[in-house]
Write a protein that holds these residues in place. Structure first.
Motif, PDB file in Angstrom:
ATOM      1  N   SER A   1      -4.253   3.553   0.803  1.00 44.58           N
ATOM      2  CA  SER A   1      -4.009   2.885   2.495  1.00 44.58           C
ATOM      3  C   SER A   1      -5.223   1.743   2.746  1.00 44.58           C
ATOM      4  CB  SER A   1      -5.413   4.528   3.040  1.00 44.58           C
ATOM      5  OG  SER A   1      -6.797   5.304   2.440  1.00 44.58           O
ATOM      6  N   HIS A   2      -5.408   1.160   1.973  1.00 45.76           N
ATOM      7  CA  HIS A   2      -5.815  -0.208   2.436  1.00 45.76           C
ATOM      8  C   HIS A   2      -5.279  -0.991   1.356  1.00 45.76           C
ATOM      9  CE1 HIS A   2      -8.393   1.535   5.704  1.00 45.76           C
ATOM     10  NE2 HIS A   2      -8.893   2.021   4.634  1.00 45.76           N
TER      11      HIS A   2
ATOM     12  N   ALA B   1     -13.019  -1.734   2.550  1.00 43.76           N
ATOM     13  CA  ALA B   1     -11.470  -3.124   2.922  1.00 43.76           C
ATOM     14  C   ALA B   1     -11.812  -3.826   4.532  1.00 43.76           C
ATOM     15  CB  ALA B   1     -10.164  -1.702   3.417  1.00 43.76           C
ATOM     16  N   ASP B   2     -12.846  -3.869   5.138  1.00 38.86           N
ATOM     17  CA  ASP B   2     -13.201  -4.104   5.794  1.00 38.86           C
ATOM     18  C   ASP B   2     -14.155  -6.225   5.598  1.00 38.86           C
ATOM     19  OD1 ASP B   2     -11.934  -2.803   7.861  1.00 38.86           O
ATOM     20  OD2 ASP B   2     -13.252  -2.169   8.219  1.00 38.86           O
TER      21      ASP B   2
ATOM     22  N   ARG C   1     -11.729  -7.894   4.318  1.00 38.49           N
ATOM     23  CA  ARG C   1     -11.131  -8.943   4.569  1.00 38.49           C
ATOM     24  C   ARG C   1     -12.093 -10.036   5.645  1.00 38.49           C
ATOM     25  NH1 ARG C   1      -6.496  -7.075   6.008  1.00 38.49           N
ATOM     26  NH2 ARG C   1      -5.380  -4.945   5.134  1.00 38.49           N
TER      27      ARG C   1
ATOM     28  N   PRO D   1     -11.761   3.091   3.577  1.00 39.51           N
ATOM     29  CA  PRO D   1     -12.167   1.366   4.201  1.00 39.51           C
ATOM     30  C   PRO D   1     -13.616   0.411   4.905  1.00 39.51           C
ATOM     31  CG  PRO D   1     -12.529   4.080   5.359  1.00 39.51           C
ATOM     32  CD  PRO D   1     -12.663   4.063   4.243  1.00 39.51           C
TER      33      PRO D   1
ATOM     34  N   SER E   1       0.629  -1.025   0.322  1.00 46.48           N
ATOM     35  CA  SER E   1      -0.042  -0.145   0.119  1.00 46.48           C
ATOM     36  C   SER E   1       1.163   1.352   0.084  1.00 46.48           C
ATOM     37  CB  SER E   1      -0.675  -0.259   1.248  1.00 46.48           C
ATOM     38  OG  SER E   1      -0.488   0.168   2.246  1.00 46.48           O
TER      39      SER E   1
END
Ligand SMILES: *Cc1c(COP(=O)(O)O)cnc(C)c1O
Length: 375
Positions: A50-51, A210-211, A214, A207, A44
């Motif tokens: 950022s992710h 991204a979560d 994941r 974000p 990154s």
């Protein structure tokens, strides 16, 4: 001569590589060991997003992005017709409909004019909801993101960057994997940044996405390991592959320079006799492939045979555009949908390309191509 010489790369990285592999073996931490997180932050930082979430392969990386966006039945996703099958496969695998878009024959990448035409057509027909664009950084060259972004904004579409071949490319100061709302890359061994097996990664500045990704890549996990809050899949990057990629990342900047030197030398020698790949002003390619364009299929096939006779490997990427794939036969498409793509499939030939090609090898390939075309 090898088409892409991974053995030479290993010989040059051997001490660090053997040590990194041995360290993982003695740690006993084969899944989600510390190299995975370390690699994600290294990647990154490099990309400037950022992710980063690593996963099992590039196809999963694309699919995880579509899952995070809830792409499914009734959605249209615009995909270049001239690409590797996975770019379109993931759309259909989600139950959505790929709409094939023609490409610019000079760069092999999605043609913004045809993209807007296909988006407008889809909206007019009204049976599908126009949802996202998958722009592919084919052969290492970033797609033309300025107009793609404009079209996405006008029609309210998300942009997924398929940078499976594009890692290391750039437009100005911005690196590949930073152009899409989400970007996906692949670490298949022969890609610009490859591991020793399958691997992939997803990049985003968002974000929440991204979560979600994941979670999707570990069985839809929630806060704790045996807490499953959605239906996901098992798609993790092995610790071993992460450690291998850390070593390869250290060598990557100089390899990127080396492939660009190879490309420049090919183009200097070949541009007067054959169509060479075009890199627009301010763009940088990571040269997953160096692909020339012949005049006809018979000329292309004869050149490939002549090279083979001299011990020079070459490949046809890609012999069959998406609209002619048997898996999409039910869509009943003809060459009219994407004429440039159809023509390219008859004309393209990719020459040996990797950072460890010597000047003598490049000159030998160029000389054989020139000798063939002079006949
Ligand atoms: C290689 C590739 C993929 C798929 O990556 P895998 O890691 O092999 O699953 C997707 N799109 C493009 C354009 C590719 O070249």
């Amino acid at each position: 001569m090898q088409f892409r010489d991974l053995q030479k790369q290993y010989q040059s990285l051997k001490p660090q590589m053997d040590e990194a592999i041995a360290r993982v073996l003695s740690s006993g931490s084969f899944i989600q060991g510390s190299p995975v997180k370390e690699l994600e932050s290294q990647l990154s930082d490099y990309v400037g997003v950022s992710h980063c979430v690593t996963c099992a392969n590039g196809t999963d990386a694309l699919r995880l992005a579509l899952m995070a966006w809830n792409v499914g039945p009734g959605d249209a996703v615009f995909v270049p017709d001239f690409t590797f099958f996975a770019s379109a496969e993931v759309v259909a695998a989600q139950g959505a409909t790929p709409v094939f878009v023609d490409v610019d024959p000079a760069t092999f990448n999605i043609d913004p004019l045809d993209l807007e035409r296909k988006v407008q057509q889809t909206i007019m027909e009204g049976s599908l909801k126009a949802k996202a664009i998958i722009a592919v950084d084919l052969f290492g060259l970033p797609a033309y993101y300025m107009p793609i972004r404009e079209i996405a904004d006008i029609y309210g579409l998300l942009v997924l960057e398929d940078a499976a071949q594009g890692f290391g490319g750039a437009i100005g100061d911005a690196r590949a994997c930073s152009f899409g709302d989400i970007a996906a890359t692949s670490f298949f061994p022969a890609k610009p940044l490859g591991c020793y097996g399958d691997g992939g990664a997803v990049f985003t500045r968002n974000p929440e996405w991204a979560d979600l990704i994941r979670s999707y890549c570990v069985h839809g996990k929630g806060q704790e390991k045996y807490d499953n809050v959605r239906i996901g899949t098992n798609s993790r990057l092995d610790t071993l592959q992460a450690a291998i990629l850390q070593v390869k990342m250290n060598a990557f900047p100089s390899e990127l320079q080396a492939v660009n030197a190879v490309a420049t030398r090919y183009t200097e020698q070949l541009s007067s006799v054959v169509e060479c790949p075009k890199v627009p002003e301010s763009f940088l390619s990571s040269w997953a492939q160096y692909t020339i364009r012949l005049q006809s299929q018979s000329q292309r096939d004869a050149l490939q045979a002549a090279l083979r006779e001299s011990g020079i490997p070459s490949m046809v990427y890609y012999p069959r555009p998406m609209h002619l794939q048997a898996a999409f036969a039910h869509m009943q498409l003809s060459d009219d949908c994407c004429p440039n793509s159809a023509q390219l499939s008859h004309q393209v030939l990719s020459l040996p390309m990797h950072p460890y090609l010597t000047t003598e090898e490049v000159d030998l390939v160029a000389a054989k191509v020139k000798a063939f075309l002079a006949k």
